[in-house]
Structure formats: structure tokens, C-alpha cells
Write an enzyme that holds these catalytic residues in place. Structure first.
Site, PDB file in Angstrom:
ATOM      1  N   SER A  69       0.911  -1.372   0.009  1.00  0.00           N
ATOM      2  CA  SER A  69       0.092  -0.463   0.382  1.00  0.00           C
ATOM      3  C   SER A  69       0.735   1.613  -0.296  1.00  0.00           C
ATOM      4  CB  SER A  69      -0.925   0.197   0.970  1.00  0.00           C
ATOM      5  OG  SER A  69      -0.168   0.130   2.474  1.00  0.00           O
ATOM      6  N   THR A 116      -1.890   3.727   4.126  1.00  0.00           N
ATOM      7  CA  THR A 116      -0.976   4.578   4.551  1.00  0.00           C
ATOM      8  C   THR A 116       0.536   4.862   5.388  1.00  0.00           C
ATOM      9  OG1 THR A 116      -2.594   6.818   2.795  1.00  0.00           O
ATOM     10  CG2 THR A 116      -0.620   7.329   4.245  1.00  0.00           C
ATOM     11  N   THR A 153       1.881   6.930   0.370  1.00  0.00           N
ATOM     12  CA  THR A 153       1.598   6.243  -0.137  1.00  0.00           C
ATOM     13  C   THR A 153       1.291   5.704  -1.381  1.00  0.00           C
ATOM     14  OG1 THR A 153      -0.935   5.182   0.769  1.00  0.00           O
ATOM     15  CG2 THR A 153      -0.992   7.474  -0.240  1.00  0.00           C
ATOM     16  N   ARG A 175      -6.373  10.283  -9.324  1.00  0.00           N
ATOM     17  CA  ARG A 175      -7.224   9.941  -8.471  1.00  0.00           C
ATOM     18  C   ARG A 175      -6.385  10.589  -7.388  1.00  0.00           C
ATOM     19  NH1 ARG A 175      -6.396   7.704  -3.020  1.00  0.00           N
ATOM     20  NH2 ARG A 175      -8.639   8.307  -1.783  1.00  0.00           N
ATOM     21  N   THR A 202      -4.469   8.269   8.109  1.00  0.00           N
ATOM     22  CA  THR A 202      -4.982   7.620   6.871  1.00  0.00           C
ATOM     23  C   THR A 202      -6.710   7.054   6.918  1.00  0.00           C
ATOM     24  OG1 THR A 202      -3.906   4.715   5.620  1.00  0.00           O
ATOM     25  CG2 THR A 202      -4.539   5.577   9.170  1.00  0.00           C
ATOM     26  N   GLY A 203      -6.626   6.452   5.490  1.00  0.00           N
ATOM     27  CA  GLY A 203      -8.320   5.547   5.285  1.00  0.00           C
ATOM     28  C   GLY A 203      -8.199   6.907   4.234  1.00  0.00           C
TER      29      GLY A 203
HETATM   30  N1  ASP Z   1      -5.612   7.792   2.727  1.00  0.00           N
HETATM   31  C1  ASP Z   1      -5.365   6.820   1.559  1.00  0.00           C
HETATM   32  C2  ASP Z   1      -6.109   7.612   0.289  1.00  0.00           C
HETATM   33  O1  ASP Z   1      -6.928   8.079   0.705  1.00  0.00           O
HETATM   34  C3  ASP Z   1      -5.127   5.378   1.634  1.00  0.00           C
HETATM   35  C4  ASP Z   1      -5.266   4.852   2.690  1.00  0.00           C
HETATM   36  O2  ASP Z   1      -3.949   5.430   4.086  1.00  0.00           O
HETATM   37  O3  ASP Z   1      -5.856   4.203   3.236  1.00  0.00           O
HETATM   38  O4  ASP Z   1      -5.191   7.000  -1.024  1.00  0.00           O
END
Ligand code: ASP
Length: 333
Positions: free
Chosen positions: A87, A189, A207, A217, A240-241
Site C-alpha cells: 500500500s 498509508t 502511499t 486520482r 489514513t483511510g
Molecule cells: N488515505 C489514502 C488515500 O486515500 C489511503 C489510506 O490511507 O488508506 O489514498
């Protein structure tokens, strides 16, 4: 008589001095806890379990009185360079066109900032973000422009799509359904924030973004204020997320501003998650479909974290050791 008067004078001065000294001692005693509280440094925090190894690299810099900026760059480079981490960086899952596109940003104690978005073929986007910060008049470069710049800076062009990630992408193409599942589809991330022995804060965030995203994107991670924010007078935060939800509330900046208003790092993260929950409800979106986690650190070295639903953890490293902590969360069922 003179002698007696002198004796009384000397005795009075002496007793006033004793009283003053004991007052001073008492005052110092009272101040002691406050002083102790403010010396919780150096310290480094990072998101998810790969934060443990990343913290080790950062700690090597911090324990030698290094700069927080150098620590966070060295730290996040660990998962960036690890093909097993699917990731972040090399080995990260591709977008729906099979292209590994990377996002990263970095911020130091003087509010110098640098960021890259949708960068291909470079294993360490965080170092390119730092080069943007230190060697250009800009703060953000994306796509081909970011790649050209990286090549002029001596970064090597490499294939970042590993066999495993390619296999998963081909599997995904069979249905081509973009439905990220919170905590299951691994899109995590690494965000890292640190306070060094000089009391300075810095942060880094990197990330490969949401797996199988549309080409082009950008998530929250390359956006200063969303995926990362540092204010050397107050504190630092990273996220994150689901990046779209973090961007919607300018997440990391919000957490830092809440700390400025007097909230603890823990409470600031909780308030930011509450904001996301509210907006999801207003938009009649199902909270179970998303995950967002914040970690925060203030100038005193106090830290906290909160996320939408269970499953998010973060690593903390200070003089007492390096440990993984399960973040508290909002959605209990
Ligand atoms: N925040 C990251 C994104 O939207 C992904 C993640 O941290 O899970 O690309």
C-alpha cells in the site's frame, strides 16, 4: 545594646532569607511536574503496524539528536522500499489501468512543505517531495512533471509493479468493481509525526493510495492540511483511510487547530472523527463503508489517536520503547 540590635537585625534578615528560600523551594517543587511534563521528547508516531519498523529508522535519527525532518523521511522510506508492503511505494497496488501512482508530502518545523502526486516509477516519493520543498519555488508537483523533476534530481526510474500486485490487479479486472472495504482491502498509508530533542516537529506521509482508483486520482496523502499538518507552535497530525473523507474536513489541519484551541491530541482526533461522522450522516452515507484514522502529537510530546471503526493501530516510539497501540474508535457495532 548595639550588639543586641545588630543581632536582631541579622536574625531577622536570616529568617526572611530562610522563609524566601523555602518559598522558592516550594515554588520550584510546585513547578516540577509541569517541567517534567514538557520533556517527553524525542518521540515518533506512525500509522499502522509497519510503523514499528519505520519508527526504528526514525528513532536512530532522533536518539542521536537528529532533526525530526530527517527522522520522518528516514522512517517512511522503510515501507516505501519494501515490496511486501502493498500500500506504499515499491510493490504498492496499482490503479485500474495497472499503473502504480504514488502520493507523498512532507512538512518541517518552519512550515516548509513539499508534495508529489500521482508520481510513477520512483521508489521513494517522500524524498522527491522533500526535493520539491528544498529545491523548487513550488510546493506540489504531480504526474509527468513530478517524474521529470525527480529524474533531474538523480532519482532512478524503476518498475514498481511487482508480480503479486500485477496478479491482484488482473484478478480485479474480472469484475472491475471499485468498492474499497474498510480495513480489508489493504490501502494503508504511512503517516509519521515526530518531535526531536530540540523540541521541533515534522511530519511525512506516503502511499500508493486506494487500490484500483481511477488513474489521476489524488487522495488526502499528498495534500498538506488533509493527510498531514505540522504547526511547530502547537502540534502535528496525520491521517489514513478514505482520503476523500479526510479532504472533506481538511482533516489533519483540523486536528492541529483543535489542539491550538486547547484540546488534547486524543480529544482533537475524536472531534475530527465526529466531524466526519456528522458529514457522512448528513449525506446519508453508510459509516461502515469507510475507515479514517488520525494520529496526533503536541509540543509537550503528548499523543492520541481515534478512528471511525475498529482495526486501526499505530506505533509509538520514545525512550520507553517502541509499541503498537490499537486506536480507540467510534463505531462500536
Ligand atoms: N488515505 C489514502 C488515500 O486515500 C489511503 C489510506 O490511507 O488508506 O489514498
Amino acid at each position: 545594646m548595639t550588639n543586641r540590635r545588630n543581632f536582631i537585625k541579622t536574625a531577622t534578615i536570616a529568617s526572611v532569607a530562610v522563609a524566601l528560600n523555602s518559598f522558592k523551594a516550594e515554588a520550584e517543587e510546585n513547578e516540577l511536574p509541569a517541567i517534567k511534563k514538557s520533556v517527553r521528547k524525542p518521540i515518533v508516531l506512525s500509522t499502522w503496524r509497519f510503523g514499528i519498523q519505520a519508527n526504528e529508522a526514525a528513532w536512530n535519527v532522533l536518539k542521536n539528536n537528529g532533526r525530526a525532518l530527517d527522522a520522518v523521511e528516514a522512517g517512511v522510506k522503510i515501507p516505501e522500499g519494501d515490496p511486501e508492503e502493498r500500500s506504499v511505494g515499491y510493490g504498492g497496488r496499482p490503479d485500474r489501468d495497472g499503473r502504480v501512482t504514488l502520493d507523498a508530502c512532507i512538512m518541517d518545523e518552519l512550515s516548509n512543505i513539499g508534495s508529489v502526486g500521482c508520481l510513477e516509477f520512483i521508489k521513494h516519493p517522500i524524498s522527491v517531495a522533500r526535493a520539491v520543498m528544498e529545491k523548487t519555488p513550488h510546493v506540489m508537483l504531480v504526474g509527468e512533471g513530478a517524474l521529470s523533476f525527480a529524474l533531474t534530481q538523480g532519482f532512478k526510474k524503476e518498475n514498481l509493479l511487482t508480480k503479486e500486485s500485477e496478479k491482484e490487479w488482473k484478478e480485479w479486472l474480472k469484475t472491475s468493481q471499485y468498492k474499497p472495504i474498510a480495513n480489508i482491502e489493504n490501502h494503508d498509508t504511512i503517516g509519521m509525526i515526530a518531535l526531536d530533542t530540540n523540541g521541533n516537529l515534522s511530519g511525512a506521509c506516503t502511499t500508493s493510495g486506494m487500490a484500483f482508483k481511477m488513474h489521476g486520482r489524488l487522495g488526502d496523502s499528498p495534500i498538506i492540511g488533509a493527510g498531514l499538518y505540522v504547526d511547530n507552535e502547537v502540534g502535528a497530525a496525520t491521517a489514513t483511510g478514505h482520503g476523500e473523507e479526510v479532504i472533506r474536513i481538511s482533516g489533519s489541519n483540523l486536528v492541529v487547530e483543535l489542539m491550538r484551541q486547547g484540546h488534547s491530541p486524543q480529544k482533537a482526533c475524536e472531534e475530527a472523527v465526529a466531524r466526519i461522522v456528522k458529514l457522512m450522516n448528513n449525506r446519508k452515507k453508510n459509516l461502515k463503508d469507510i475507515q479514517v484514522g488520525f494520529i496526533a502529537l503536541n509540543k509537550e510530546g503528548e499523543y492520541g489517536s481515534y478512528c471511525v471503526q475498529g482495526g486501526f493501530n499505530y506505533a509509538v516510539c520514545d525512550a520507553t520503547g517502541n509499541r503498537l497501540i490499537d486506536a480507540e474508535y467510534f463505531l462500536k457495532s
